[in-house]
Design a protein around this motif. Structure first.
Motif, PDB file in Angstrom:
ATOM      1  N   SER A 158       0.721  -1.150   0.143  1.00 46.30           N
ATOM      2  CA  SER A 158      -0.142  -0.062  -0.023  1.00 46.30           C
ATOM      3  C   SER A 158       0.963   1.303  -0.004  1.00 46.30           C
ATOM      4  O   SER A 158       0.454   2.155  -0.656  1.00 46.30           O
ATOM      5  N   ARG A 159       2.093   1.325   0.648  1.00 44.67           N
ATOM      6  CA  ARG A 159       2.997   2.295   0.920  1.00 44.67           C
ATOM      7  C   ARG A 159       3.410   2.707  -0.611  1.00 44.67           C
ATOM      8  O   ARG A 159       3.559   3.609  -1.109  1.00 44.67           O
ATOM      9  N   LEU A 160       3.894   1.467  -1.236  1.00 42.75           N
ATOM     10  CA  LEU A 160       4.604   1.532  -2.726  1.00 42.75           C
ATOM     11  C   LEU A 160       3.461   1.978  -3.509  1.00 42.75           C
ATOM     12  O   LEU A 160       3.931   2.920  -4.773  1.00 42.75           O
ATOM     13  N   LEU A 161       2.235   1.947  -3.303  1.00 40.64           N
ATOM     14  CA  LEU A 161       0.961   2.270  -4.221  1.00 40.64           C
ATOM     15  C   LEU A 161       0.504   3.573  -3.851  1.00 40.64           C
ATOM     16  O   LEU A 161      -0.502   4.131  -4.400  1.00 40.64           O
ATOM     17  N   GLY A 162       0.971   4.284  -2.820  1.00 41.18           N
ATOM     18  CA  GLY A 162       0.670   5.831  -2.415  1.00 41.18           C
ATOM     19  C   GLY A 162      -0.627   5.726  -1.690  1.00 41.18           C
ATOM     20  O   GLY A 162      -1.187   6.722  -1.328  1.00 41.18           O
ATOM     21  N   GLY A 163      -0.905   4.617  -1.039  1.00 43.66           N
ATOM     22  CA  GLY A 163      -2.174   4.382   0.000  1.00 43.66           C
ATOM     23  C   GLY A 163      -3.608   4.751  -0.507  1.00 43.66           C
ATOM     24  O   GLY A 163      -4.336   4.964   0.197  1.00 43.66           O
ATOM     25  N   THR A 164      -3.653   4.622  -1.834  1.00 47.43           N
ATOM     26  CA  THR A 164      -4.756   5.116  -2.536  1.00 47.43           C
ATOM     27  C   THR A 164      -5.606   3.747  -3.029  1.00 47.43           C
ATOM     28  O   THR A 164      -6.704   4.001  -3.654  1.00 47.43           O
ATOM     29  N   THR A 165      -5.120   2.709  -3.292  1.00 45.05           N
ATOM     30  CA  THR A 165      -5.381   1.759  -4.240  1.00 45.05           C
ATOM     31  C   THR A 165      -5.935   0.648  -3.331  1.00 45.05           C
ATOM     32  O   THR A 165      -5.058   0.061  -2.417  1.00 45.05           O
ATOM     33  N   PRO A 166      -7.191  -0.104  -3.517  1.00 48.06           N
ATOM     34  CA  PRO A 166      -7.455  -1.236  -2.889  1.00 48.06           C
ATOM     35  C   PRO A 166      -6.552  -2.321  -3.308  1.00 48.06           C
ATOM     36  O   PRO A 166      -6.071  -2.467  -4.492  1.00 48.06           O
ATOM     37  N   LEU A 167      -6.445  -3.313  -2.396  1.00 47.83           N
ATOM     38  CA  LEU A 167      -5.503  -4.417  -2.743  1.00 47.83           C
ATOM     39  C   LEU A 167      -6.273  -5.925  -2.459  1.00 47.83           C
ATOM     40  O   LEU A 167      -7.181  -5.863  -1.844  1.00 47.83           O
ATOM     41  N   GLN A 168      -5.630  -6.775  -3.047  1.00 46.81           N
ATOM     42  CA  GLN A 168      -6.250  -8.237  -2.960  1.00 46.81           C
ATOM     43  C   GLN A 168      -5.065  -8.878  -2.475  1.00 46.81           C
ATOM     44  O   GLN A 168      -3.714  -8.819  -3.150  1.00 46.81           O
ATOM     45  N   GLY A 169      -5.130  -9.930  -1.589  1.00 42.94           N
ATOM     46  CA  GLY A 169      -3.975 -10.887  -1.131  1.00 42.94           C
ATOM     47  C   GLY A 169      -4.253 -11.010   0.261  1.00 42.94           C
ATOM     48  O   GLY A 169      -5.237 -10.805   0.896  1.00 42.94           O
ATOM     49  N   ASN A 170      -3.082 -11.484   0.974  1.00 49.94           N
ATOM     50  CA  ASN A 170      -1.934 -12.026   0.256  1.00 49.94           C
ATOM     51  C   ASN A 170      -1.332 -13.270   1.057  1.00 49.94           C
ATOM     52  O   ASN A 170      -0.214 -13.270   1.615  1.00 49.94           O
TER      53      ASN A 170
END
Length: 332
Positions: free
Chosen positions: A261-273
């Protein structure tokens, strides 16, 4: 409540799957609408997961386009030949997916959506780099040396090949969404073999091209790859450049979700992991790990729990059911 489903939840870990598929090849089972639908539904019934994932295989679009390919037991996809020269590529790129060729897929999706009711179905397709890598190598490979070599030795042929693969797999994904799938997942099995520079130069644009086939349909699109911790921002760029308005990034078990999430700027929903290995590590270790994944997932604006790769074929199905129950019991 965090939603959960598992990659490869429909498959070899289920005795009902093995019984149904007995005597039928993998690709034939994908192309029989009644069988593909039933296989998709089996884990939803058994585990109570929050979504079905359409039962298919990365190479199904190749078969539907007339490419000679089989899935060899214990090996994986094996092509009738390796495609490595300009002439080889030229013989491929005139092939396309027609509505008639896609009919078994659209029929199976519609049948499954009807049976699922309010439970969403996720469409599935392989990313262009992974398809192209199989075509160039001719079979599974650990390091994809031939594909990576072609990318640099003959960039024009590579571009023609990967763009054709993008349109093929994008058409395949679009057909599933038009038939009723509520979301789309683009699965890049082998992108982790690439450096960031090679991904940007030889794969990212093709993934964008593939996902653009569903951009106007306004569905969430999940982009997942294995071994791609170093590529996560570039993979997100591939999704957003396609015009996808609801991007989701799948994260394998190697990168903690809070770090992703940090790498992606904290604004993108994630799936996993969740690490698939922990499914066989005993209840105490597995529960601690699942709780840790759920906690780290709170760093993202939304989190869909999943494995960080597919369900291993020897997994005890009751373990998966207990994981679903645990995830549903935890309030983030």
């Amino acid at each position: 409540m965090t939603p959960v489903w598992f990659m490869r939840q429909a498959g070899r870990s289920l005795p009902e799957y093995r019984a149904l598929r007995e005597g039928t090849t993998m690709l034939d089972s994908c192309l029989r609408p009644d069988m593909a639908s039933e296989i998709t539904l089996q884990p939803v019934r058994r585990h109570g997961v929050d979504a079905g994932i359409f039962f298919s295989d990365i190479v199904v679009p190749l078969r539907l386009a007339g490419v000679e390919v089989e899935i060899a037991p214990g090996v994986g996809p094996v092509m009738g030949q390796a495609y490595r020269t300009p002439d080889d590529v030229a013989r491929l790129v005139d092939r396309e997916l027609t509505p008639d060729a896609l009919a078994p897929i659209t029929e199976a999706v519609a049948m499954t959506v009807d049976a699922l009711g309010s439970t969403p179905l996720i469409g599935f397709a392989g990313a262009p780099f992974t398809l192209a890598a199989y075509l160039v190598e001719g079979r599974p490979s650990r390091d994809h040396l031939a594909a990576r070599a072609l990318m640099h030795a003959d960039p024009d042929s590579w571009a023609r090949l990967v763009e054709w693969a993008a349109d093929l797999t994008g058409t395949f994904l679009r057909a599933q969404v038009l038939a009723g799938a509520s979301a789309a997942q683009l699965f890049d099995s082998w992108a982790g073999s690439l450096s960031l520079a090679d991904y940007l130069g030889g794969a990212q644009g093709a993934s964008t091209r593939a996902l653009a086939h569903v951009a106007d349909l306004d569905v969430p699109a999940i982009h997942f790859g294995t071994g791609t911790g170093h590529l996560l921002p570039a993979m997100l760029e591939a999704v957003t450049a396609a015009g996808i308005t609801h991007p989701v990034v799948g994260v394998d078990y190697r990168t903690p979700l809070d770090e992703a999430s940090r790498l992606l700027g904290g604004t993108t929903p994630l799936q996993g992991n969740i690490d698939p290995a922990l499914l066989a590590a005993g209840d105490r270790a597995l529960e601690a790990h699942v709780r840790d994944v759920l906690h780290r997932g709170t760093a993202a604006p939304a989190h869909v729990a999943n494995l960080g790769h597919g369900v291993p074929p020897d997994t005890d199905p009751t373990v998966l059911t207990r994981v679903v129950e645990l995830i549903h019991s935890v309030r983030s």
